[in-house]
Structure formats: C-alpha cells, structure tokens
Design an enzyme around this catalytic site. Structure first.
Site, PDB file in Angstrom:
ATOM      1  N   ASP A 105      -3.329  -2.726  -2.490  1.00 37.21           N
ATOM      2  CA  ASP A 105      -4.555  -2.690  -1.706  1.00 37.21           C
ATOM      3  C   ASP A 105      -4.365  -3.449  -0.386  1.00 37.21           C
ATOM      4  O   ASP A 105      -3.825  -4.564  -0.370  1.00 37.21           O
ATOM      5  CB  ASP A 105      -5.663  -3.354  -2.536  1.00 37.21           C
ATOM      6  CG  ASP A 105      -7.045  -3.144  -1.969  1.00 37.21           C
ATOM      7  OD1 ASP A 105      -7.480  -1.987  -1.890  1.00 37.21           O
ATOM      8  OD2 ASP A 105      -7.702  -4.143  -1.602  1.00 37.21           O
ATOM      9  N   GLU A 143      14.452  -5.192 -10.521  1.00 33.44           N
ATOM     10  CA  GLU A 143      15.029  -5.845 -11.707  1.00 33.44           C
ATOM     11  C   GLU A 143      14.790  -5.015 -12.961  1.00 33.44           C
ATOM     12  O   GLU A 143      15.421  -5.228 -13.979  1.00 33.44           O
ATOM     13  CB  GLU A 143      14.365  -7.215 -11.941  1.00 33.44           C
ATOM     14  CG  GLU A 143      14.774  -8.296 -10.983  1.00 33.44           C
ATOM     15  CD  GLU A 143      13.876  -9.519 -11.157  1.00 33.44           C
ATOM     16  OE1 GLU A 143      13.216  -9.664 -12.217  1.00 33.44           O
ATOM     17  OE2 GLU A 143      13.826 -10.317 -10.204  1.00 33.44           O
TER      18      GLU A 143
HETATM   19  C1  GLC Z   1      -9.219  -1.106  -0.039  1.00 35.97           C
HETATM   20  C2  GLC Z   1      -9.873  -0.364  -1.169  1.00 35.97           C
HETATM   21  C3  GLC Z   1     -11.349  -0.409  -0.976  1.00 35.97           C
HETATM   22  C4  GLC Z   1     -11.793  -1.854  -0.989  1.00 35.97           C
HETATM   23  C5  GLC Z   1     -11.035  -2.671   0.027  1.00 35.97           C
HETATM   24  C6  GLC Z   1     -11.195  -4.132  -0.238  1.00 35.97           C
HETATM   25  O1  GLC Z   1      -9.419  -0.497   1.188  1.00 35.97           O
HETATM   26  O2  GLC Z   1      -9.357   0.927  -1.255  1.00 35.97           O
HETATM   27  O3  GLC Z   1     -12.046   0.319  -1.935  1.00 35.97           O
HETATM   28  O4  GLC Z   1     -13.163  -1.938  -0.714  1.00 35.97           O
HETATM   29  O5  GLC Z   1      -9.657  -2.420  -0.032  1.00 35.97           O
HETATM   30  O6  GLC Z   1     -10.499  -4.499  -1.403  1.00 35.97           O
END
Ligand code: GLC
Length: 553
Positions: A207, A257
């Site tokens: 993310d 790993e």
């Molecule tokens: C990313 C995710 C989204 C979330 C953001 C904060 O963009 O895909 O859904 O709100 O990160 O974590």
C-alpha cells in the site's frame, strides 16, 4: 491450471483477482464479507481461471479506512474470521492452484496500534514518539501545523494531541504515518513479512509504496503539485523520495530467502513511467500497478501511447508490465467508459471526477468488455477487481447517510469518495442481499442497487454472451495459448481507427491477433478464426465499434 502457474516466476504473467473482503461474500451473516465467505467462493475463482488472488487488508482494524488502518499486522480482524481460517484459506487456494497475495500497509498504522497508543501516552521527545512523526507546531503558541502538507482525503495532514505536539497523517487522522528512518519500524515490518511468508503467503501488495520515505526536514510544499511534470523539478517531499528504494531492496532480499521466492506488487502513483520502473529494478519489487493504463481514456491514440510507454519502461528494467482497469479506490470502468472520453481531466479516476457528465451505461459495458479482452491480450500480468467479471457499474446512488468513505467526511460531504465501487457483490438473482449474506442476515454494509439482479453471478452462469462467460473464456485461452501471458507485442497495420497487434511466440503455424475497433463504422476482419469476441460481430462478420476480437490466423 497450466504449468506456468507452478513456476517461480508466475507473477510475470498472472491474472490476479482482487478481493475486497468486506464486500466479497459474507458467511457469518453480519452484512460484512469474511474469510469463510471467500473460502465458499473458491470454486467461483477456480472456474473463472484466475492465477492468484490479492486480498485487501484482513488485519484487526477499527475500520476508519475500511481496513487500511491496521492495529495488528500479525492477526486477523474478528469481523473477517481467525488466523486458523486464514491458514485454511491459504491451503485451499493452493490446492486449487491459486496463489495468494495479501496487502501490507507500511506507510501508516491505525491510531489504535499499540505502538501509537504508547507514543501518545509517552512524553514529547520520548523514544516512543520517534516511531511516528511528531513535531512541534508553528505560530506563536504551536497552534499551526508544522508545515502545509495536506491529507490525501482532504484537510491538513497534521493533527494536534493534547500536550500540544502534532502528528503526521497523509491519510485519515486515524492513520498516523510511521517514521521509516527508525530501525525499529523497519524491524517490525520485516517481522510481519516473515510472519506471513512463513504461513505460505505468495506475496504482498504494498500500500502507498511511494510514500514511506519523506524529506525529514519536512519542508513546505509551497504549491508543488504531484506528479511532478519533469525531472528538473525539485523532489516532492513526501512522494517518491529516492530513499524509499533501499527499503524495497531489503524486502526483496527477504522474499528471495524463501522457496519458491515470494513476490511484491507495489501501489505506486508516480505519474511518469520511468519513475515507476525504478521500483522494478531486478533487486527491488517484482511488479507494480499500471495506473496510467487504468486512467487512460478509451481513445485509440491515448491507449496506444500508454501501452508503448509501459512496455518500453518495463523492458528497460526487465520487469513484466501489468494492466489494470479498476480497484477499490477508483470508479468502476463500466461507469468511467460510459462518459464522453475526450476531455476527461488528467488523473480522472473517481466518480466525483466525472459524475456530472451524461452516462450511457450500455456503451460503458460494451467498452469495458472490449477493454478487458484488449488488456488480457497484452504482455505481462493483469488485475481483475471483484465484480468486473460480472460487468458491475459503479453504484452511483448510495444515499448520503449510508456513505462510509473517510473522503466523504474529510471533504465535508463535497466528495462521495470510493464507496460506489465497494458495494457487496451480487451472487444470486434473488434473495435479500442478492446472495451476499445468508438469507435473514443483517443488511449489507453498503446498500446494493435494486437493478443488480440481472448482473448476479448465477444469472450469468452458463449464459454464452454474459460478461462472466467472456472472462472465463478469456482466462481459459490465456492458459491454453503460449503466446499470451509474458512476452512481447508487435503492432500490425490495421484499418483506420483500429488497434491491432500480434503476440509472437516461436514458429507456431497460427498467429494470434488482437483487434479493437475504436471507430464508429464496422471494419472488415481478415481471414482467420475468431477465438473470442467482446461483443456481437455484425451480420457480415465485421467488427463493430468498441469491440475487440481475438483471432487465430
Ligand atoms: C491506498 C489504498 C486505499 C487507502 C490508502 C490509505 O491507496 O488502496 O484504499 O485508503 O492507501 O491506506
């Protein structure tokens, strides 16, 4: 499943299906999807023919951002189930020949995470606060935020705590950013990677991967707009900082790993192809989402230049391209393509960006089916967001009182945000929640549009021209034809307004061709066999507007 999926480099060609667990399938009857629901639908995924699933965060979370606010990275959210159920799902997916990728959220934790709670309880300047980004404010009495950074969801990126300090959150206030300069933060996340790799997870979707490192002097933005227009501009202080690459080199060493080696896919919004490719150098991430493709309007010239730029930039680092039409953060493609495509503003991806434009949903669905076949014929991997295989549109009419996205609240009710693409799936054409929950359960956490019955999975099952059968047929052919998946593309000269390419593969007798017609008039197809068409050909066997065919010649 074919042999390619058993290979270590499965990620070079995989079709990865995104599961948004709150909205996929609810077995417990609380109106929120869960792991038991995912397990019950594995036969759907196996029949669809996907190579892998990516599951959006399933960790314990106060759900301030639908699970992207994680309070414990090494457990399962009770709404979704238990660790034992997660283990069972991993095993069952593997038995079905499906790899499993989970989401990791390293830019921020939940404000309820034990480390943030400890930081709040500790004094300014304490070691506990060092794990996050606490600063003194500005103004005569500390009353102004430390700088002018804005939250991605609206409003300032800083919140003040009772002792007067401020903490940074690039997203919701309930998502404090962590301090990636701190060795303990690095160690924590490395332990989390190993925890899940040891349980058999095949990889992670990362993310906000381009956000972890900051310019720790925390300079003002002073109006700097991201993505930056060119390399001559100053670095952006909190996106795409060069130091971020070292984090992913370390993560790659950990993934390597394992046997088979585990894979990463980065969520990286950087605007320019070569900046994205930098994350995909051989000792960094394996793949990244291609948001340029997702945002490209349905226009021949724009799509072709995105495809060319993608292939060239990925080839430069030896990484496979990926292709994606939607996810849980953007308007569903049916509704995006339902609008006039010329003149969409750059980066337009949320319903709020084009909700005001007139929409023709039949056209949107025609184009989406065409785009899906085009995408699945391109070299590399592809992502399918749950519900795309059903041709779902965005749910545009969710009443204000039902909206839950933090964007809605942080924008003061001016932007609806992302709930419209997160509505629970329709599995059955009948029943209270269209089969999302068992009969007699709580209502789905977001309301389903009343006209979704015909789009339900069971209403499309076995119906030859349904979107579900189109996806099944396309994914089956991807497994059967050696040309598809990883490899190269060669453009062919087609009639005006068509995009035509072949996927060369050795010295086969037949050659695969993908034809898309962006024009208004039908075009004559060449001699050969049509393997699959995204829509009806016209009476003379010609290729109509907004239609794609796969041919063997
Ligand atoms: C990313 C995710 C989204 C979330 C953001 C904060 O963009 O895909 O859904 O709100 O990160 O974590």
């Amino acid at each position: 499943m074919d042999g390619r999926n058993a290979r270590d480099d499965w990620w070079r060609h995989a079709v990865v299906y995104q599961i948004y667990p709150r909205s996929f399938a609810d077995a417990s009857g609380d109106g929120i999807g869960d792991i038991a629901g995912i397990r019950s639908k594995l036969p759907h995924l196996a029949a669809l023919g996907v190579d892998a699933i990516w599951i959006s965060p399933w960790y314990p979370s106060p759900m301030a951002d639908a699970g992207y606010d994680v309070s414990d990275y090494r457990d399962i959210e009770p709404l979704f189930g238990t660790l034992a159920e997660a283990d069972a799902l991993i095993a069952e997916a593997h038995e079905a020949g499906i790899k499993i990728i989970i989401d990791i959220v390293p830019n921020h934790t939940s404000d309820q995470h034990a480390l943030f709670q400890a930081a709040l309880a500790a004094a300014p300047g304490s070691p506990e606060r060092e794990l996050y980004v606490f600063r003194e404010g500005r103004g005569t009495d500390n009353e102004l935020p430390p700088n002018d950074w804005q939250s991605n969801f609206g409003g300032p990126a800083w919140t003040r705590v009772p002792d007067g300090q401020w903490y940074l959150h690039l997203f919701a206030p309930a998502q404090p950013d962590v301090n990636w300069r701190h060795p303990e933060v690095r160690a924590e996340f490395e332990q989390t990677l190993r925890f899940w790799f040891d349980r058999g997870i095949d990889g992670f979707r990362i993310d906000v991967a381009h956000g972890l490192e900051k310019d720790w002097e925390l300079p003002d933005l002073d109006g700097l707009v991201f993505p930056l227009a060119d390399d001559a501009e100053a670095d952006h202080p909190h996106w795409d900082q060069p130091a971020v690459h070292e984090i992913f080199r370390e993560w790659r060493r950990i993934a390597d790993e394992y046997s088979p080696a585990r894979a990463f896919c980065g969520e990286i919004w950087v605007g320019r192809p070569h900046r994205l490719a930098a994350y995909l150098r051989p000792d960094e991430l394996h793949t990244a989402f291609n948001f340029d493709f997702l945002m490209a309007p349905w226009l021949l010239g724009e799509l072709r230049s995105v495809i060319d730029a993608t292939i060239a930039s990925h080839a430069a680092v030896g990484a496979p391209p990926t292709w994606v039409l939607g996810n849980h953060d953007v308007c569903r493609p049916v509704s995006r393509y339902a609008r006039e495509q010329a003149g969409l503003k750059p980066m337009a991806r949320h319903l709020d960006d084009f909700a005001e434009l007139p929409a023709d949903f039949d056209l949107g669905r025609l184009r989406t089916r065409s785009a899906a076949l085009l995408m699945l014929a391109l070299p590399g991997g592809a992502y399918v967001y749950q519900g795309e295989e059903l041709g779902l549109p965005e749910a545009e009419g969710i009443p204000a009182e039902a909206l839950q996205d933090p964007i809605w609240f942080q924008s003061g009710g001016t932007e609806k945000g992302r709930d419209g693409c997160r509505v629970p799936l329709p599995w059955n054409a009948s029943g209270d929640s269209l089969g999302f929950s068992p009969e007699g359960s709580a209502a789905p956490w977001l309301p389903q549009p009343s006209d979704w019955t015909a789009l339900a999975a069971d209403a499309q099952d076995g119906v030859p021209d349904s979107t579900l059968e189109l996806y099944r047929a396309a994914l089956k052919l991807r497994h059967q034809l050696d040309e598809l998946g990883d490899g190269t593309l060669r453009w062919l000269d087609g009639p005006a307004d068509t995009l035509v390419f072949t996927r060369p593969a050795g010295a086969g007798e037949h050659r695969f061709e993908c034809w898309t017609n962006f024009g208004v008039a039908s075009v004559t197809l060449p001699q050969g066999r049509v393997l699959l068409a995204s829509g009806d050909l016209d009476a003379d066997g010609n290729l109509p507007s907004d239609t794609t065919v796969w041919m063997s010649r």
